[in-house]
Design a protein around this motif. Structure first.
Motif, PDB file in Angstrom:
ATOM      1  N   CYS A 200     -10.747  -0.757   6.772  1.00  0.00           N
ATOM      2  CA  CYS A 200     -11.834  -1.237   5.931  1.00  0.00           C
ATOM      3  C   CYS A 200     -11.232  -1.710   4.615  1.00  0.00           C
ATOM      4  O   CYS A 200     -10.481  -0.982   3.971  1.00  0.00           O
ATOM      5  N   TYR A 201     -11.499  -2.961   4.253  1.00  0.00           N
ATOM      6  CA  TYR A 201     -10.999  -3.504   2.989  1.00  0.00           C
ATOM      7  C   TYR A 201     -12.187  -3.765   2.079  1.00  0.00           C
ATOM      8  O   TYR A 201     -13.152  -4.420   2.492  1.00  0.00           O
ATOM      9  N   ILE A 202     -12.138  -3.259   0.883  1.00  0.00           N
ATOM     10  CA  ILE A 202     -13.229  -3.513  -0.060  1.00  0.00           C
ATOM     11  C   ILE A 202     -12.675  -3.525  -1.487  1.00  0.00           C
ATOM     12  O   ILE A 202     -11.690  -2.831  -1.777  1.00  0.00           O
ATOM     13  N   SER A 203     -13.282  -4.322  -2.342  1.00  0.00           N
ATOM     14  CA  SER A 203     -12.817  -4.318  -3.736  1.00  0.00           C
ATOM     15  C   SER A 203     -13.533  -3.188  -4.483  1.00  0.00           C
ATOM     16  O   SER A 203     -14.623  -2.767  -4.077  1.00  0.00           O
ATOM     17  N   GLY A 204     -12.928  -2.745  -5.579  1.00  0.00           N
ATOM     18  CA  GLY A 204     -13.546  -1.690  -6.383  1.00  0.00           C
ATOM     19  C   GLY A 204     -14.937  -2.113  -6.850  1.00  0.00           C
ATOM     20  O   GLY A 204     -15.871  -1.305  -6.903  1.00  0.00           O
ATOM     21  N   GLU A 205     -15.067  -3.400  -7.157  1.00  0.00           N
ATOM     22  CA  GLU A 205     -16.343  -3.909  -7.656  1.00  0.00           C
ATOM     23  C   GLU A 205     -17.416  -3.823  -6.565  1.00  0.00           C
ATOM     24  O   GLU A 205     -18.523  -3.342  -6.792  1.00  0.00           O
ATOM     25  N   GLU A 206     -17.052  -4.244  -5.366  1.00  0.00           N
ATOM     26  CA  GLU A 206     -18.014  -4.231  -4.271  1.00  0.00           C
ATOM     27  C   GLU A 206     -18.369  -2.781  -3.892  1.00  0.00           C
ATOM     28  O   GLU A 206     -19.515  -2.465  -3.586  1.00  0.00           O
ATOM     29  N   PHE A 207     -17.356  -1.910  -3.931  1.00  0.00           N
ATOM     30  CA  PHE A 207     -17.605  -0.493  -3.634  1.00  0.00           C
ATOM     31  C   PHE A 207     -18.642   0.044  -4.627  1.00  0.00           C
ATOM     32  O   PHE A 207     -19.608   0.713  -4.253  1.00  0.00           O
ATOM     33  N   ARG A 226     -20.105   4.597   6.446  1.00  0.00           N
ATOM     34  CA  ARG A 226     -19.393   3.335   6.514  1.00  0.00           C
ATOM     35  C   ARG A 226     -17.940   3.485   6.074  1.00  0.00           C
ATOM     36  O   ARG A 226     -17.030   2.938   6.657  1.00  0.00           O
ATOM     37  N   TYR A 227     -17.719   4.246   4.986  1.00  0.00           N
ATOM     38  CA  TYR A 227     -16.364   4.327   4.450  1.00  0.00           C
ATOM     39  C   TYR A 227     -15.587   5.551   4.891  1.00  0.00           C
ATOM     40  O   TYR A 227     -14.377   5.588   4.757  1.00  0.00           O
ATOM     41  N   ARG A 228     -16.307   6.535   5.363  1.00  0.00           N
ATOM     42  CA  ARG A 228     -15.586   7.776   5.658  1.00  0.00           C
ATOM     43  C   ARG A 228     -15.043   7.821   7.076  1.00  0.00           C
ATOM     44  O   ARG A 228     -14.179   8.618   7.375  1.00  0.00           O
ATOM     45  N   ASN A 229     -15.566   6.974   7.957  1.00  0.00           N
ATOM     46  CA  ASN A 229     -15.125   7.051   9.342  1.00  0.00           C
ATOM     47  C   ASN A 229     -14.125   5.968   9.701  1.00  0.00           C
ATOM     48  O   ASN A 229     -14.231   5.328  10.727  1.00  0.00           O
ATOM     49  N   VAL A 230     -13.198   5.727   8.812  1.00  0.00           N
ATOM     50  CA  VAL A 230     -12.221   4.683   9.124  1.00  0.00           C
ATOM     51  C   VAL A 230     -10.827   5.310   9.254  1.00  0.00           C
ATOM     52  O   VAL A 230     -10.602   6.437   8.818  1.00  0.00           O
ATOM     53  N   ASP A 231      -9.917   4.561   9.859  1.00  0.00           N
ATOM     54  CA  ASP A 231      -8.540   5.055   9.964  1.00  0.00           C
ATOM     55  C   ASP A 231      -7.748   4.679   8.710  1.00  0.00           C
ATOM     56  O   ASP A 231      -6.875   5.418   8.272  1.00  0.00           O
ATOM     57  N   VAL A 232      -8.054   3.519   8.182  1.00  0.00           N
ATOM     58  CA  VAL A 232      -7.342   3.066   6.981  1.00  0.00           C
ATOM     59  C   VAL A 232      -8.365   2.506   5.997  1.00  0.00           C
ATOM     60  O   VAL A 232      -9.087   1.562   6.311  1.00  0.00           O
ATOM     61  N   LEU A 233      -8.431   3.119   4.828  1.00  0.00           N
ATOM     62  CA  LEU A 233      -9.366   2.645   3.803  1.00  0.00           C
ATOM     63  C   LEU A 233      -8.572   1.934   2.705  1.00  0.00           C
ATOM     64  O   LEU A 233      -7.684   2.523   2.094  1.00  0.00           O
ATOM     65  N   VAL A 234      -8.879   0.659   2.514  1.00  0.00           N
ATOM     66  CA  VAL A 234      -8.131  -0.135   1.544  1.00  0.00           C
ATOM     67  C   VAL A 234      -9.084  -0.538   0.416  1.00  0.00           C
ATOM     68  O   VAL A 234     -10.075  -1.229   0.652  1.00  0.00           O
ATOM     69  N   ILE A 235      -8.804  -0.075  -0.803  1.00  0.00           N
ATOM     70  CA  ILE A 235      -9.660  -0.464  -1.927  1.00  0.00           C
ATOM     71  C   ILE A 235      -8.829  -1.221  -2.960  1.00  0.00           C
ATOM     72  O   ILE A 235      -7.860  -0.693  -3.516  1.00  0.00           O
ATOM     73  N   ASP A 236      -9.205  -2.473  -3.148  1.00  0.00           N
ATOM     74  CA  ASP A 236      -8.475  -3.364  -4.049  1.00  0.00           C
ATOM     75  C   ASP A 236      -9.085  -3.249  -5.457  1.00  0.00           C
ATOM     76  O   ASP A 236     -10.301  -3.109  -5.588  1.00  0.00           O
ATOM     77  N   ASP A 237      -8.257  -3.316  -6.468  1.00  0.00           N
ATOM     78  CA  ASP A 237      -8.726  -3.302  -7.856  1.00  0.00           C
ATOM     79  C   ASP A 237      -9.564  -2.065  -8.186  1.00  0.00           C
ATOM     80  O   ASP A 237     -10.693  -2.179  -8.671  1.00  0.00           O
ATOM     81  N   VAL A 238      -9.007  -0.888  -7.938  1.00  0.00           N
ATOM     82  CA  VAL A 238      -9.782   0.333  -8.253  1.00  0.00           C
ATOM     83  C   VAL A 238      -9.999   0.524  -9.741  1.00  0.00           C
ATOM     84  O   VAL A 238     -10.862   1.306 -10.139  1.00  0.00           O
ATOM     85  N   HIS A 239      -9.229  -0.238 -10.564  1.00  0.00           N
ATOM     86  CA  HIS A 239      -9.447  -0.074 -12.012  1.00  0.00           C
ATOM     87  C   HIS A 239     -10.884  -0.454 -12.385  1.00  0.00           C
ATOM     88  O   HIS A 239     -11.352  -0.130 -13.451  1.00  0.00           O
ATOM     89  N   PHE A 240     -11.549  -1.154 -11.488  1.00  0.00           N
ATOM     90  CA  PHE A 240     -12.945  -1.502 -11.747  1.00  0.00           C
ATOM     91  C   PHE A 240     -13.813  -0.243 -11.899  1.00  0.00           C
ATOM     92  O   PHE A 240     -14.875  -0.273 -12.505  1.00  0.00           O
ATOM     93  N   LEU A 241     -13.325   0.873 -11.344  1.00  0.00           N
ATOM     94  CA  LEU A 241     -14.106   2.112 -11.437  1.00  0.00           C
ATOM     95  C   LEU A 241     -13.955   2.801 -12.804  1.00  0.00           C
ATOM     96  O   LEU A 241     -14.608   3.821 -13.050  1.00  0.00           O
ATOM     97  N   ALA A 242     -13.086   2.213 -13.650  1.00  0.00           N
ATOM     98  CA  ALA A 242     -12.911   2.795 -14.990  1.00  0.00           C
ATOM     99  C   ALA A 242     -14.276   2.900 -15.666  1.00  0.00           C
ATOM    100  O   ALA A 242     -15.107   2.001 -15.513  1.00  0.00           O
ATOM    101  N   ASN A 243     -14.513   3.965 -16.362  1.00  0.00           N
ATOM    102  CA  ASN A 243     -15.779   4.182 -17.093  1.00  0.00           C
ATOM    103  C   ASN A 243     -17.000   4.398 -16.205  1.00  0.00           C
ATOM    104  O   ASN A 243     -18.109   4.441 -16.687  1.00  0.00           O
ATOM    105  N   LYS A 244     -16.813   4.450 -14.884  1.00  0.00           N
ATOM    106  CA  LYS A 244     -18.003   4.613 -14.029  1.00  0.00           C
ATOM    107  C   LYS A 244     -17.938   5.973 -13.353  1.00  0.00           C
ATOM    108  O   LYS A 244     -17.432   6.110 -12.245  1.00  0.00           O
TER     109      LYS A 244
END
Ligand code: ADP
Ligand code: MG
Length: 480
Positions: A200-207, A226-244
């Motif tokens: 599963c590929y998702i950006s920090g913003e979309e997450f 949706r996100y917990r039942n995957v073999d590989v979880l790929v999150i791009d740009d997690v810095h988007f979660l800063a302050n959240k």
């Protein structure tokens, strides 16, 4: 998902899509990039966009693929894969007037390519085994050099053994240095080589967006599954979660659930986990518990190889002398390098002129000027604001909230918006990773004050003035 029906597609769907596109991007851009130089046709349940040459194809892929994806989904009512092809005979059919070609060139000059976006119109989650999304970026097209070898090798290790020792794998580095390319390349490689792996590929913003909407709509269970039942979880740009805070908390649970099953997590960010603003300590601990690896700007050898490959792919290999010249001067990130190559290619393709040293030098000059002036104006604005308010410029980028610093920061944000033409998120990033809504509020505040223009006083530094005077003094100091 609704099954794709070729008949449905041919009966006017493509025309509807193009009509929507025209509405969305406006007639001028539509005329430049789509009218007569592209065809949209159904092909085995997918949509194929055929362009008159490689350059137009590349431009559309970089700039319009995302919009097209959204429109397809809206018009068709479901996601359809969009593929790209080139048919040069379209150019020879004399359909394009010289003016149109000249206009296209004009639009291209001075513009930049955006990051390589994925080109499927679905969301970023492989919802079930067998349904995979393909991205443009592949590991085969990634040029490996000393600047990114460690990150590349770690990605290969994740690909080769799903239970890799690098868990989580955290890749960080500046903008345009290949993080998204590596992450999407990994997903593509799983799709091709190990179709049994559910990734599963998702950006920090979309997450974040999906989490917020799941909370609002009471659909957290669905979100979590949706996100917990995957073999590989790929999150791009997690810095988007800063302050959240809430999203970070949710991500922590997601991370724990995935890794408790021994599944792989791959993350990217523009900075080291410890430096992501207001990242919770537990999240930092998780991020650094596996492998943290940095990608740095490309060195000369890597730049040469990227230019060589890129120009070869575009169907216009350059001489060693020109490649060397470009590699010596275009020393920024890879996205900038690609932008310059496209510009070069645009010159030759649209003017039907060969690329020689003189043309290459011209591009280098224009390119360096645009980069310099862009970064200069940002730094200059902040320096002048700090000078005016008698504070250190680093305080502008910090989280300090004294009345004076907060006001100076708001003025800097307002001027960055006005003169550097930056978007709210770009200002937020430039100002040290603030939340983009902070920038929106700051700009509105200054705009409101300018309208009312009531007296303004900062006793500590002896400033007694009005908002209008603040802005105009700083503007005259930066020559705007
Ligand atoms: P980031 O996610 O780090 O901001 P991207 O992965 O979006 O950067 O890269 C920007 C552009 O540069 C993309 O088109 C990508 O394909 C290209 N790129 C970056 N690094 C490399 C590389 N090492 N080899 C080939 N292309 C690269
Ligand atoms: Mg990226």
């Amino acid at each position: 998902m609704v099954a794709t029906n070729e008949l449905d597609i041919s009966s006017g769907l493509t025309e509807q899509i193009l009509a929507e596109l025209r509405k969305k991007i406006g007639p001028r851009k539509y005329m430049l990039w789509f009218d007569k130089v592209t065809k949209l046709i159904p092909n085995e349940g997918k949509l194929e966009l055929i362009s008159a040459n490689k350059f137009i194809e590349e431009w559309i892929r970089c700039n319009y693929a995302e919009i097209l994806g959204e429109i397809i989904r809206k018009v068709a009512g479901y996601s359809m894969e969009l593929t790209f092809a080139v048919d040069e005979s379209m150019l020879n059919s004399d359909m394009i007037s010289k003016q149109v070609l000249a206009d296209r060139r004009e639009l291209q000059v001075g513009a930049r390519t955006r990051r390589g976006e994925n080109y499927s119109s679905g969301d970023d989650v492989g919802k079930s085994r067998g349904i995979r999304k393909k991205f443009r970026n592949t590991l085969e097209t990634f040029v490996v050099g000393s600047c990114n070898r460690l990150a590349y090798n770690a990605i290969i290790s994740v690909l080769e053994n799903v239970r890799s020792p690098f868990n989580p794998l955290f890749i960080y580095g500046g903008c345009g240095l290949g993080k998204t390319h590596l992450l999407q390349g990994l997903c593509n490689a799983f799709a091709e080589k190990k179709p049994e792996v559910l990734w599963c590929y998702i950006s920090g913003e979309e997450f974040t967006n999906q989490f917020v909407s799941a909370v609002k709509n009471g659909r957290l269970d669905e979100f979590r599954n949706r996100y917990r039942n995957v073999d590989v979880l790929v999150i791009d740009d997690v810095h988007f979660l800063a302050n959240k805070r809430a999203t970070q908390e949710e991500f922590l649970h997601t991370y724990n659930a995935v890794s408790a099953e021994g599944k792989q997590v791959v993350l990217s960010s523009d900075t080291h986990p410890r430096k992501i603003k207001q990242f919770s300590n537990s999240l930092i601990d998780r991020c650094i518990s596996g492998m943290v690896v940095e990608v740095t700007p490309p060195d000369k050898v890597t730049r040469v190889e990227i230019i060589r490959r890129r120009t070869k792919d575009l169907g216009y290999p350059l001489s060693d002398q020109i490649i060397d010249l470009l590699a010596n001067h275009l020393t920024g990130n890879v996205r900038e390098l690609e932008g310059a190559i496209l510009k070069l290619y645009a010159y030759s393709s649209l003017c039907k002129a060969p690329i020689d040293i003189a043309v290459a030098n011209q591009i280098i000059e224009e390119y360096s000027c645009s980069i310099e002036s862009e970064s200069d104006i940002r730094t200059l604005i902040c320096a002048k604001v700090a000078e005016y308010f008698k504070i250190d410029v680093s305080e502008l980028y910090s989280g300090r909230r004294t009345k004076l610093v907060a006001y100076a920061r708001a003025v800097a944000m307002y001027l960055l918006r006005k003169h550097a033409k930056l978007s709210f998120p770009e200002i937020a990033r430039f100002m040290g990773g603030k939340n983009h809504s902070t920038v929106v509020i700051a700009c509105q505040k200054i705009e409101g004050q300018l309208k009312r223009n009531e007296p303004l006083e900062f006793k500590d530094v002896g400033i007694k003035t009005s908002p209008d005077e603040v802005v105009s003094s700083i503007e005259s100091a930066i020559n705007c």
